[in-house]
Design a protein around this motif. Structure first.
Motif, PDB file in Angstrom:
ATOM      1  N   LYS A   1       0.821  -1.209   0.000  1.00  0.00           N
ATOM      2  CA  LYS A   1       0.000   0.000   0.000  1.00  0.00           C
ATOM      3  C   LYS A   1       0.859   1.265   0.000  1.00  0.00           C
ATOM      4  O   LYS A   1       0.454   2.282  -0.581  1.00  0.00           O
ATOM      5  CB  LYS A   1      -0.925   0.000   1.223  1.00  0.00           C
ATOM      6  CG  LYS A   1      -1.941  -1.126   1.246  1.00  0.00           C
ATOM      7  CD  LYS A   1      -2.739  -1.074   2.532  1.00  0.00           C
ATOM      8  CE  LYS A   1      -3.689  -2.263   2.641  1.00  0.00           C
ATOM      9  NZ  LYS A   1      -4.422  -2.240   3.923  1.00  0.00           N
TER      10      LYS A   1
ATOM     11  N   ALA B   1       1.703   2.022  -3.429  1.00  0.00           N
ATOM     12  CA  ALA B   1       0.498   2.464  -4.133  1.00  0.00           C
ATOM     13  C   ALA B   1       0.230   3.936  -3.875  1.00  0.00           C
ATOM     14  O   ALA B   1      -0.134   4.687  -4.791  1.00  0.00           O
ATOM     15  CB  ALA B   1      -0.702   1.618  -3.693  1.00  0.00           C
ATOM     16  N   ARG B   2       0.449   4.370  -2.634  1.00  0.00           N
ATOM     17  CA  ARG B   2       0.250   5.783  -2.303  1.00  0.00           C
ATOM     18  C   ARG B   2       1.285   6.656  -3.010  1.00  0.00           C
ATOM     19  O   ARG B   2       0.975   7.772  -3.449  1.00  0.00           O
ATOM     20  CB  ARG B   2       0.334   5.982  -0.782  1.00  0.00           C
ATOM     21  CG  ARG B   2      -0.800   5.298  -0.015  1.00  0.00           C
ATOM     22  CD  ARG B   2      -0.823   5.730   1.442  1.00  0.00           C
ATOM     23  NE  ARG B   2      -1.713   4.873   2.209  1.00  0.00           N
ATOM     24  CZ  ARG B   2      -1.311   3.902   3.030  1.00  0.00           C
ATOM     25  NH1 ARG B   2      -0.012   3.710   3.229  1.00  0.00           N
ATOM     26  NH2 ARG B   2      -2.185   3.156   3.669  1.00  0.00           N
TER      27      ARG B   2
ATOM     28  N   ALA C   1       0.059   7.091  -6.516  1.00  0.00           N
ATOM     29  CA  ALA C   1      -1.088   8.011  -6.551  1.00  0.00           C
ATOM     30  C   ALA C   1      -0.616   9.463  -6.509  1.00  0.00           C
ATOM     31  O   ALA C   1      -1.120  10.319  -7.253  1.00  0.00           O
ATOM     32  CB  ALA C   1      -2.033   7.723  -5.385  1.00  0.00           C
TER      33      ALA C   1
ATOM     34  N   HIS D   1     -10.001   2.988  -8.027  1.00  0.00           N
ATOM     35  CA  HIS D   1      -9.551   1.611  -7.775  1.00  0.00           C
ATOM     36  C   HIS D   1      -9.239   0.926  -9.105  1.00  0.00           C
ATOM     37  O   HIS D   1      -8.174   0.323  -9.277  1.00  0.00           O
ATOM     38  CB  HIS D   1     -10.648   0.850  -7.020  1.00  0.00           C
ATOM     39  CG  HIS D   1     -10.346  -0.599  -6.809  1.00  0.00           C
ATOM     40  ND1 HIS D   1      -9.969  -1.115  -5.586  1.00  0.00           N
ATOM     41  CD2 HIS D   1     -10.363  -1.662  -7.653  1.00  0.00           C
ATOM     42  CE1 HIS D   1      -9.761  -2.413  -5.698  1.00  0.00           C
ATOM     43  NE2 HIS D   1     -10.012  -2.769  -6.947  1.00  0.00           N
TER      44      HIS D   1
ATOM     45  N   GLY E   1      -6.221   2.295 -10.761  1.00  0.00           N
ATOM     46  CA  GLY E   1      -5.020   1.738 -10.134  1.00  0.00           C
ATOM     47  C   GLY E   1      -4.630   0.403 -10.748  1.00  0.00           C
ATOM     48  O   GLY E   1      -3.440   0.130 -10.969  1.00  0.00           O
ATOM     49  N   HIS E   2      -5.629  -0.424 -11.035  1.00  0.00           N
ATOM     50  CA  HIS E   2      -5.351  -1.718 -11.674  1.00  0.00           C
ATOM     51  C   HIS E   2      -4.665  -1.534 -13.024  1.00  0.00           C
ATOM     52  O   HIS E   2      -3.819  -2.342 -13.419  1.00  0.00           O
ATOM     53  CB  HIS E   2      -6.643  -2.512 -11.864  1.00  0.00           C
ATOM     54  CG  HIS E   2      -7.025  -3.358 -10.685  1.00  0.00           C
ATOM     55  ND1 HIS E   2      -6.311  -4.466 -10.304  1.00  0.00           N
ATOM     56  CD2 HIS E   2      -8.047  -3.248  -9.800  1.00  0.00           C
ATOM     57  CE1 HIS E   2      -6.870  -5.023  -9.234  1.00  0.00           C
ATOM     58  NE2 HIS E   2      -7.923  -4.292  -8.908  1.00  0.00           N
TER      59      HIS E   2
ATOM     60  N   MET F   1      -0.874   0.733 -12.306  1.00  0.00           N
ATOM     61  CA  MET F   1       0.180   0.193 -11.448  1.00  0.00           C
ATOM     62  C   MET F   1       0.679  -1.163 -11.945  1.00  0.00           C
ATOM     63  O   MET F   1      -0.113  -2.002 -12.377  1.00  0.00           O
ATOM     64  CB  MET F   1      -0.328   0.054 -10.007  1.00  0.00           C
ATOM     65  CG  MET F   1      -0.511   1.371  -9.284  1.00  0.00           C
ATOM     66  SD  MET F   1      -0.821   1.172  -7.508  1.00  0.00           S
ATOM     67  CE  MET F   1      -2.440   0.400  -7.510  1.00  0.00           C
TER      68      MET F   1
ATOM     69  N   CYS G   1      -5.024  -1.497  -4.570  1.00  0.00           N
ATOM     70  CA  CYS G   1      -5.776  -0.577  -5.440  1.00  0.00           C
ATOM     71  C   CYS G   1      -6.696   0.324  -4.636  1.00  0.00           C
ATOM     72  O   CYS G   1      -6.922   1.483  -5.006  1.00  0.00           O
ATOM     73  CB  CYS G   1      -6.554  -1.366  -6.497  1.00  0.00           C
ATOM     74  SG  CYS G   1      -5.491  -2.076  -7.772  1.00  0.00           S
TER      75      CYS G   1
ATOM     76  N   PHE H   1      -4.481   3.047  -3.363  1.00  0.00           N
ATOM     77  CA  PHE H   1      -4.224   3.993  -4.452  1.00  0.00           C
ATOM     78  C   PHE H   1      -5.400   4.952  -4.607  1.00  0.00           C
ATOM     79  O   PHE H   1      -5.226   6.171  -4.712  1.00  0.00           O
ATOM     80  CB  PHE H   1      -3.991   3.231  -5.758  1.00  0.00           C
ATOM     81  CG  PHE H   1      -3.932   4.103  -6.989  1.00  0.00           C
ATOM     82  CD1 PHE H   1      -2.729   4.653  -7.412  1.00  0.00           C
ATOM     83  CD2 PHE H   1      -5.083   4.373  -7.721  1.00  0.00           C
ATOM     84  CE1 PHE H   1      -2.673   5.461  -8.539  1.00  0.00           C
ATOM     85  CE2 PHE H   1      -5.042   5.190  -8.845  1.00  0.00           C
ATOM     86  CZ  PHE H   1      -3.830   5.731  -9.252  1.00  0.00           C
ATOM     87  N   ALA H   2      -6.622   4.393  -4.629  1.00  0.00           N
ATOM     88  CA  ALA H   2      -7.835   5.201  -4.827  1.00  0.00           C
ATOM     89  C   ALA H   2      -8.014   6.205  -3.694  1.00  0.00           C
ATOM     90  O   ALA H   2      -8.288   7.391  -3.922  1.00  0.00           O
ATOM     91  CB  ALA H   2      -9.053   4.288  -4.937  1.00  0.00           C
TER      92      ALA H   2
ATOM     93  N   PHE I   1      -5.394   8.946  -3.907  1.00  0.00           N
ATOM     94  CA  PHE I   1      -5.619   9.878  -5.012  1.00  0.00           C
ATOM     95  C   PHE I   1      -6.749  10.849  -4.673  1.00  0.00           C
ATOM     96  O   PHE I   1      -6.694  12.024  -5.028  1.00  0.00           O
ATOM     97  CB  PHE I   1      -5.946   9.115  -6.297  1.00  0.00           C
ATOM     98  CG  PHE I   1      -5.814   9.953  -7.535  1.00  0.00           C
ATOM     99  CD1 PHE I   1      -4.581  10.159  -8.124  1.00  0.00           C
ATOM    100  CD2 PHE I   1      -6.913  10.572  -8.097  1.00  0.00           C
ATOM    101  CE1 PHE I   1      -4.440  10.967  -9.255  1.00  0.00           C
ATOM    102  CE2 PHE I   1      -6.799  11.379  -9.224  1.00  0.00           C
ATOM    103  CZ  PHE I   1      -5.547  11.576  -9.803  1.00  0.00           C
TER     104      PHE I   1
END
Length: 381
Positions: free
Chosen positions: A142, A145-146, A149, A227, A230-231, A234, A249, A252-253, A256
């Motif tokens: 995560k 992911a951030r 974003a 979400h 993100g898929h 990423m 994801c 990420f969402a 963002f």
């Protein structure tokens, strides 16, 4: 089999599946039309329809084509339209209750709509590419992911503030957003790429306000939108479990929609609790649900795990609190760029009224009503 026969065969089969009827039921609908107006419509047998769908035979008269189109709530041009782009497989990850027929219907609708979207873009020379590329960063958690974003926000010159219209933002950067109607309990969204451009399919059905499981709020759609983005953006490591990919994801969402630095500026570094007023106020500004905000507060350490657990226990015990937390504070937003481009092409005389009707899946009269043609002559302008 000729190319034209193959196109018609696939288009016919897809249109029938979207309507959720069998070949026999299509033949029956055509018979009903013929019985009402034999001059305008002509029926064929289910055997003939089967041969049409196999591409071994095509309708031998325009009146049969018109009848098929009428029975399937489409038009003849749609049934004859050559394929412009082809979409790969969409991944329906989150909803196991979605049946095979429903999945196929969503895939077909997405294919049809993205084709038309790309066609009108090309007519107007208005194709927008999605130029961001994070494929060199392998995401495993995560935190990464951030980071992605925030990189995307920087790439799009967004700063750290709220997003006024999520769909408009994505479409202005080349991401295609397609909306379909489905039970919100069964389907949130899915995504894929067409010629390298991310395509997100969202459920446009707002659901049943009397059943919490069937409510598809603005905030829920927002989270689904990013979400799915993100898929597509990423590069999540192959050895990450499917469940963890979903969590990544979601992170990420959430990031963002409201970056961590903004979140901490608003709520502080450490809190013993967060009021309902604060949650709903930030929900209103950033378009992210109160539940998601509390989850983010827990993940960032703004509140303790025990406080977050108490929050969830309170929701389960108090239906009034649960309603207040889950209530949307935003008006629904929908994708409009495609429709806007069609009317622009019509106003610029790039396409005809009938072509606009075909692209929009509307009647000519409906298009005329929306277009509001100005019949005044130049001297009166």
């Amino acid at each position: 089999m000729s190319k034209e026969n193959k196109v018609f065969a696939i288009r016919l089969q897809n249109a029938r599946k979207v309507n959720g009827i069998s070949q026999a039921e299509l033949a029956s609908k055509m018979s009903e039309l013929q019985s009402v107006c034999p001059v305008m419509y002509k029926a064929v047998s289910s055997t003939a329809i089967e041969k049409y769908e196999k591409g071994v035979m095509v309708p031998d008269s325009d009146i049969i084509m018109v009848t098929i189109a009428k029975a399937l709530n489409t038009n003849v041009d749609n049934l004859r339209r050559p394929f412009k782009v082809m979409i790969g497989e969409f991944d329906f990850r989150k909803k196991s209750k979605l049946g095979k027929k429903a999945v196929e219907k969503i895939k077909i609708l997405a294919q049809q709509r993205i084709e038309k979207y790309v066609e009108v873009e090309r007519l107007l020379n208005e194709e927008i590419g999605c130029k961001v590329d994070f494929s060199d960063i392998v995401v495993r958690d995560k935190i990464q992911a951030r980071i992605i974003a925030n990189k995307l926000r920087k790439e799009w010159n967004m700063g750290y503030g709220p997003i006024s219209n999520a769909i408009n933002l994505l479409e202005s950067h080349g991401v295609k957003v397609i909306e379909v109607e489905e039970d919100p309990e069964l389907f949130d969204g899915t995504s894929n790429k067409v010629d390298g451009i991310p395509v997100v399919v969202l459920n446009a059905n707002s659901g049943d306000s009397k059943n919490p499981k069937h409510i598809n709020t603005y905030e829920r759609r927002n989270l689904t939108l990013f979400h799915e983005l993100g898929h597509q953006l990423m590069n999540i490591a192959d050895d990450v479990s499917d469940k963890e990919k979903e969590n990544i994801c979601n992170a990420f969402a959430s990031e963002f929609l409201i970056p961590s630095r903004t979140f901490i500026q608003i709520f502080g570094i450490k809190r013993t609790g967060i009021s309902l007023f604060e949650l709903k106020d930030v929900q209103r500004e950033y378009g992210i649900s109160a539940r998601a905000l509390m989850y983010k507060a827990s993940e960032l350490g703004v509140i303790t795990p025990s406080r977050f657990k108490y929050f969830n226990i309170s929701l389960n015990k108090d239906p009034n609190l649960r309603y207040a937390i889950d209530e949307t504070v935003m008006l629904a937003q929908h994708s409009s760029r495609f429709e806007r481009l069609v009317y622009r092409a019509l106003a610029s005389e790039v396409i005809s009224i009938s072509k606009a009707a075909e692209l929009l899946d509307k009647s000519v009269s409906d298009v005329l009503d929306s277009f509001k043609i100005n019949t005044a002559n130049e001297n009166n302008c």
